[in-house]
Design an enzyme around this catalytic site. Structure first.
Site, PDB file in Angstrom:
ATOM      1  N   CYS A 107      31.997  43.579  36.969  1.00  0.00           N
ATOM      2  CA  CYS A 107      33.130  42.997  36.246  1.00  0.00           C
ATOM      3  C   CYS A 107      34.280  44.003  36.275  1.00  0.00           C
ATOM      4  CB  CYS A 107      32.732  42.690  34.806  1.00  0.00           C
ATOM      5  SG  CYS A 107      34.100  42.101  33.766  1.00  0.00           S
ATOM      6  N   CYS A 122      38.657  40.337  40.315  1.00  0.00           N
ATOM      7  CA  CYS A 122      37.778  39.729  39.306  1.00  0.00           C
ATOM      8  C   CYS A 122      36.610  39.176  40.098  1.00  0.00           C
ATOM      9  CB  CYS A 122      38.492  38.618  38.539  1.00  0.00           C
ATOM     10  SG  CYS A 122      37.395  37.650  37.464  1.00  0.00           S
TER      11      CYS A 122
END
Length: 275
Positions: free
Chosen positions: A79, A189
């Protein structure tokens, strides 16, 4: 004999705010198919991109402590938001190898760009942290960095991107902010590579751009994991190949999305947990 045999059979842990990090797990499964894996998605609290630093650190610490309790040998922060916010804190707090995605994405982008003009698609938190801009400029002060905050993408991908009739319009509104001289686009992302086909389609037909390279940090991150395990004699030789996916949301709600994202030939166990 492998002197670390008791450790080498321990699982590799991967975690994310949701199921974006499955892009990293998929790369790991290709590079290291004989490893055991644990994946944790905090789906009940997604998205993280609009949370405060304190909230992200608190939630992330709970996830790392859970993964450590499962006796993993290495942890991958799959992440960008968590990597930007909490990586340095986690490295200091926990005595376990931790690998993040941002440095790997930066390294890949710097290797691929020819004109040092790079655009970055990311969550609000990652953009506001300037972590990509700072890391790229640390290596090359002449690089021009354009950062694009894509608030809607992560929740839409997490809730079945292809069910949204307006998805290409939403994507176009973000991609049109790319510097039209950028030759490299970082998908900062881990959710975004799940929609790589729509990103390529929009860049090809609907947005003026000069993109030649689309960087998915998952590949370079997975290579870093492989190199670390090889260097430290921690490659699993038992070939047990177990995959367990944990979610903080309901199994019934998340199973459909996992099946969209996961390779069809890999079986996994799915469990709900509370942190």
């Amino acid at each position: 004999m492998n002197i670390n045999s008791s450790i080498s059979s321990m699982p590799i842990a991967v975690f994310d705010s949701g199921f974006g990090g499955l892009t990293v797990l998929k790369q790991l499964l290709q590079l290291l198919p004989n490893e055991n894996y644990i994946y944790l998605g905090d789906n009940i609290n997604i998205p993280y991109g609009d949370k405060s630093e304190e909230e992200i650190i608190n939630l992330t610490s709970k996830m790392v402590e859970f993964l450590i309790s499962k006796k993993c040998k290495i942890i991958i922060i799959a992440c960008n938001t968590i990597s930007a916010c909490a990586y340095n804190i986690l490295k200091q707090k926990y005595d376990i190898p931790i690998i993040e995605v941002i440095s790997n994405g930066v390294a890949d982008a710097l290797n691929k760009t020819k004109n040092n003009n790079i655009s970055v698609m990311a969550t609000e938190f990652t953009v506001h942290s300037n972590v990509y801009k700072n890391k790229i400029n640390k290596h090359n002060k002449e690089s021009k960095i354009t950062q694009i905050s894509c608030k809607e993408l992560c929740p839409m991908i997490e809730n079945d991107w292809y069910s949204y009739d307006n998805r290409l319009d939403v994507l176009k509104n973000y991609l049109k902010n790319i510097d039209d001289k950028s030759d490299t686009l970082i998908l900062a992302c881990t959710h975004y590579p799940h929609i790589i086909d729509d990103i390529k389609k929009t860049l090809e037909y609907n947005v003026k751009n000069s993109i030649k390279n689309i960087i998915d940090p998952a590949y370079h991150t997975s290579m870093s994991v492989k190199e670390y395990l090889e260097k430290n004699n921690l490659i699993n030789t038992d070939k047990t190949n177990d995959i367990t996916i944990y979610t903080t949301a309901s199994v019934e709600k998340e199973e459909k999305i996992i099946n969209i994202f996961m390779p069809k030939d890999r079986k996994y166990k799915l469990e709900q947990i509370k942190l």
